[in-house]
Design a protein around this motif. Sequence first.
Motif, short mmCIF file in Angstrom:
data_model
loop_
_atom_site.label_atom_id
_atom_site.label_comp_id
_atom_site.label_asym_id
_atom_site.label_seq_id
_atom_site.Cartn_x
_atom_site.Cartn_y
_atom_site.Cartn_z
N ILE A 1 -2.35 -2.08 7.04
CA ILE A 1 -1.13 -2.42 7.69
C ILE A 1 -0.38 -3.06 6.42
CG2 ILE A 1 0.14 -3.56 9.43
CD1 ILE A 1 -2.02 -1.55 10.44
N LEU A 2 0.78 -2.57 6.26
CA LEU A 2 1.45 -2.94 5.05
C LEU A 2 2.72 -4.14 5.35
CD1 LEU A 2 2.36 0.36 3.33
CD2 LEU A 2 0.55 -1.17 2.89
N LYS A 3 2.59 -4.85 4.69
CA LYS A 3 3.45 -6.23 4.83
C LYS A 3 4.87 -5.81 4.04
CE LYS A 3 0.03 -9.60 5.01
NZ LYS A 3 -0.75 -10.81 4.27
N SER A 4 5.96 -6.52 4.34
CA SER A 4 7.16 -6.34 3.77
C SER A 4 7.02 -6.31 2.17
CB SER A 4 8.35 -7.21 4.32
OG SER A 4 9.42 -6.96 3.68
N SER A 5 6.36 -7.65 1.86
CA SER A 5 6.23 -7.72 0.59
C SER A 5 5.49 -6.60 -0.24
CB SER A 5 5.51 -9.03 0.31
OG SER A 5 4.32 -8.91 0.68
N GLU A 6 4.65 -6.03 0.42
CA GLU A 6 3.82 -4.86 -0.21
C GLU A 6 4.47 -3.73 -0.32
OE1 GLU A 6 -0.97 -5.05 0.79
OE2 GLU A 6 0.38 -5.04 2.63
N ILE A 7 5.47 -3.50 0.67
CA ILE A 7 6.31 -2.15 0.40
C ILE A 7 7.28 -2.51 -0.70
CG2 ILE A 7 8.05 -0.88 1.59
CD1 ILE A 7 6.40 -1.10 4.22
N ASP A 8 7.85 -3.61 -0.65
CA ASP A 8 8.95 -4.00 -1.82
C ASP A 8 8.19 -3.89 -3.17
OD1 ASP A 8 10.87 -4.33 0.20
OD2 ASP A 8 10.62 -6.74 0.25
N SER A 9 7.16 -4.48 -3.39
CA SER A 9 6.29 -4.50 -4.61
C SER A 9 6.12 -2.92 -5.14
CB SER A 9 5.13 -5.30 -4.77
OG SER A 9 4.20 -4.64 -3.62
N HIS A 10 5.71 -2.05 -4.07
CA HIS A 10 5.54 -0.70 -4.50
C HIS A 10 6.92 -0.27 -5.12
CE1 HIS A 10 4.30 3.43 -4.12
NE2 HIS A 10 5.57 3.66 -3.62
N PHE A 11 7.94 -0.39 -4.82
CA PHE A 11 9.19 0.06 -5.50
C PHE A 11 9.58 -0.48 -6.72
CE2 PHE A 11 9.55 1.46 -0.98
CZ PHE A 11 10.12 2.62 -1.22
N ASP A 12 8.83 -1.69 -6.98
CA ASP A 12 8.98 -2.16 -8.28
C ASP A 12 8.14 -1.67 -9.42
OD1 ASP A 12 11.13 -3.98 -7.46
OD2 ASP A 12 9.48 -5.44 -6.68
N LEU A 13 7.30 -0.79 -8.92
CA LEU A 13 6.32 -0.25 -10.00
C LEU A 13 7.37 0.65 -10.72
CD1 LEU A 13 3.36 0.50 -7.64
CD2 LEU A 13 3.60 -1.15 -9.35
N GLU A 14 6.56 1.36 -12.13
CA GLU A 14 7.17 2.42 -12.61
C GLU A 14 7.58 3.71 -11.97
OE1 GLU A 14 4.98 2.99 -16.48
OE2 GLU A 14 5.02 0.77 -16.95
N ASN A 15 8.62 4.40 -12.50
CA ASN A 15 8.93 5.48 -11.95
C ASN A 15 7.75 6.59 -12.15
OD1 ASN A 15 11.34 4.65 -10.81
ND2 ASN A 15 12.52 5.35 -12.92
N ILE A 16 7.81 7.72 -11.34
CA ILE A 16 6.55 8.67 -11.31
C ILE A 16 7.25 9.80 -12.20
CG2 ILE A 16 5.28 9.97 -9.92
CD1 ILE A 16 5.37 8.25 -7.65
N ASP A 17 6.34 10.19 -13.03
CA ASP A 17 6.85 11.50 -13.98
C ASP A 17 6.48 12.84 -13.10
OD1 ASP A 17 7.90 10.07 -15.90
OD2 ASP A 17 6.04 9.46 -17.06
N TYR A 18 7.04 13.79 -13.76
CA TYR A 18 6.66 15.20 -13.02
C TYR A 18 6.37 15.80 -14.04
CZ TYR A 18 6.92 19.81 -10.92
OH TYR A 18 6.66 20.86 -10.82
N ASN A 19 5.30 16.64 -14.32
CA ASN A 19 4.75 17.55 -15.37
C ASN A 19 4.55 18.85 -15.00
OD1 ASN A 19 4.70 15.17 -17.18
ND2 ASN A 19 2.73 14.71 -15.99
N GLY A 20 5.09 19.26 -13.76
CA GLY A 20 4.82 20.79 -13.40
C GLY A 20 6.21 21.68 -13.94
#
Length: 229
Positions: A73-92
Amino acid sequence: MSTEQLVEKYGEKISRLSHRMIWNNELAEEASQEVWYEVLKSLDTFKANSNISTWIYSIAKRTILRYAQNERILKSSEIDSHFDLENIDYNGSENEKKEWVKEQCDYCLTAFCHCLTNNARMIFLFRDIAELTDSEIAQIMDLKEENIRQIASRSREKVKNFMQKDCILFNPHGKCRCRIRNHVESVGLDKEYKKLSKAAELIDIFKKFDKELPRKNYWEKIICEVVTE
């Protein structure tokens, strides 16, 4: 009702229910297949004391919740921290980029559902994905209808609040920090959903993805195995 009719009517809904309840795709597939294994093995013993839909979804609830018991079960802080991670690259390839973007967004939709407890998430999905009535859900979950309405309402608001803040498709004008925002905008997915978001209920976003993304029909393999036994 024949096996083929049951699968046609409930197959995709069970797959979607399992997919939204369980993050891990392999476990979601396994759970969905076990639901159909139990349904088909017990079909001859089904007694019309209740609707067959209630009977099928009761099996689905019991089976999928067992598989989902270790889901976090995700807490608000965990969801917020996820969006602070680096952007996801696309290589296709560019031809496949829009499909990739939709798959990433769909994964996030399942993640947003995980701000709810397992039982609350199941009720939310029964109501809005399977489109069951409060009375049917109460019977399946062994709760009073009033409790179902309260849990469903609170659950929808909780998921909506998370998406309002962090989902560019649900709220194109919000201060979204989505890790694939640049990709979403580059394929025009935000514009595609903008019109929908103006008048849409939360669940319309989920339904649109379920309709547009190619889904693996988790039940196909197990149906063939049981029917040929």
